[in-house]
Design an enzyme around this catalytic site. Structure first.
Site, short mmCIF file in Angstrom:
data_model
loop_
_atom_site.label_atom_id
_atom_site.label_comp_id
_atom_site.label_asym_id
_atom_site.label_seq_id
_atom_site.Cartn_x
_atom_site.Cartn_y
_atom_site.Cartn_z
N HIS A 48 0.80 -1.22 0.00
CA HIS A 48 0.00 0.00 0.00
C HIS A 48 0.83 1.28 0.00
O HIS A 48 0.27 2.37 -0.12
CB HIS A 48 -0.95 0.00 1.19
CG HIS A 48 -2.02 -1.04 1.10
ND1 HIS A 48 -2.96 -1.06 0.09
CD2 HIS A 48 -2.30 -2.11 1.88
CE1 HIS A 48 -3.77 -2.09 0.25
NE2 HIS A 48 -3.39 -2.75 1.34
N ARG A 73 7.01 -6.26 2.94
CA ARG A 73 5.75 -6.78 2.45
C ARG A 73 5.67 -6.57 0.94
O ARG A 73 5.76 -5.44 0.46
CB ARG A 73 4.55 -6.11 3.13
CG ARG A 73 3.22 -6.65 2.58
CD ARG A 73 2.04 -6.36 3.47
NE ARG A 73 1.64 -4.97 3.46
CZ ARG A 73 0.48 -4.53 3.97
NH1 ARG A 73 -0.35 -5.40 4.55
NH2 ARG A 73 0.18 -3.25 3.96
N ASP A 87 16.84 -11.41 -3.57
CA ASP A 87 18.16 -11.13 -4.13
C ASP A 87 18.72 -9.79 -3.65
O ASP A 87 19.95 -9.64 -3.53
CB ASP A 87 18.12 -11.16 -5.65
CG ASP A 87 18.15 -12.57 -6.23
OD1 ASP A 87 18.31 -13.53 -5.44
OD2 ASP A 87 18.00 -12.72 -7.46
N GLU A 152 -6.28 -12.57 5.91
CA GLU A 152 -7.06 -11.35 6.07
C GLU A 152 -8.37 -11.37 5.28
O GLU A 152 -8.88 -10.31 4.89
CB GLU A 152 -6.21 -10.14 5.66
CG GLU A 152 -5.52 -10.30 4.31
CD GLU A 152 -4.56 -9.17 4.00
OE1 GLU A 152 -4.67 -8.10 4.63
OE2 GLU A 152 -3.71 -9.35 3.11
N ASP A 178 -8.87 -5.60 6.32
CA ASP A 178 -9.39 -6.38 5.20
C ASP A 178 -10.36 -7.46 5.68
O ASP A 178 -11.37 -7.73 5.02
CB ASP A 178 -8.24 -7.02 4.42
CG ASP A 178 -7.61 -6.04 3.44
OD1 ASP A 178 -8.31 -5.56 2.55
OD2 ASP A 178 -6.40 -5.76 3.58
#
Length: 266
Positions: A48, A73, A87, A152, A178
């Protein structure tokens, strides 16, 4: 060179409470300020917040000298994106909206090299290996990598027992906002049905022997979830802290006509 130690994953194994803060400004400068304040972990949000792989890298580099452990996230569970994030040196990933054990298994495979997964080998090109400086990285990387799946949605909670039982899933993180909208209680994670589903998800996760976390910037919520067994709790959001502090400071000189309490929906 030794593999960088994942203090966050070690904390999950020890069962200690770890308090986190959301980092949403998407800049290394702001992330470094947050990392200097002493939280156990910080969430670099690629879902977000306006982050890209290069901006996540910039923040990982900025916070590296500090004790606050970065958790990244991703915007989704795409295996190619997971490969890129690993990576550049992310060791703990949080993946949103996991609803089935099959999804969780696919995420585990994305984080592991063959024959146990599908992660591609970057070798000397990658920060994760310290450009081929880490001894035996290919065979030991999984030891310090940590996978957090977000439950969620109604379906996710219905399947939480199977999701938490997946080998390679280290923790389950519950998203109250959510979940509440998915249950028909938009903006009201305190609704009894939402709270019951949250507690069910916590109990199922703990029964599977996995750590459970949640986002709870409101202290009353955070302490309740901690009592239920959540051991890594995000208790602050940097953007919200800035906005609330700015409003509070201005209100001392010019009271706001529409002053209201901070939202409890996150």
């Amino acid at each position: 060179m030794q593999m960088p130690h994942n203090a966050f994953k070690a904390g999950l194994r020890q069962g200690a409470s770890q308090y986190g803060i959301w980092a949403g400004f998407a800049t290394g400068y702001a992330a470094e300020i947050v990392a200097s304040t002493g939280y156990d972990w910080m969430l670099i949000d690629g879902e977000h917040a306006p982050n890209t792989v290069p901006s996540v890298l910039n923040q990982l580099q900025a916070v590296a000298p500090y004790s606050t452990a970065p958790v990244v996230r991703a915007v989704n569970g795409d295996a190619n994106l997971i490969k890129q994030l690993l990576d550049i040196g992310a060791q703990t990933l949080m993946i949103p909206m996991v609803e089935t054990a099959e999804q969780a298994q696919a995420l585990v495979r994305a984080m592991r090299y063959p024959p146990h997964g599908i992660r591609g080998v970057g070798g000397g090109l990658t920060r994760a290996t310290r450009w081929d400086g880490v001894d035996n990285y290919l065979n030991t990387a999984h030891q310090e990598l940590c996978l957090i799946v977000q439950v969620e949605s109604r379906l996710g909670v219905d399947n939480v027992e199977a999701i938490a039982a997946v080998e390679g899933v280290d923790a389950v993180f519950i998203g109250p906002a959510d979940l509440s909208i998915g249950l028909g209680h938009a903006g009201n994670p305190s609704h009894p049905e939402v709270q019951e589903r949250i507690q069910h998800a916590v109990n199922a996760t703990l029964a599977a022997g996995k750590a459970c976390g949640i986002l709870a910037p409101n202290e009353e919520d955070a302490r309740r979830y901690q009592a239920w067994g959540c051991r890594f709790i995000a208790v602050a959001i940097d953007i919200s802290l800035l906005r609330q502090s700015a409003l509070s400071t201005l209100a001392r000189y010019r009271p706001a006509a529409d002053a209201k309490a901070p939202s409890r929906t996150y």
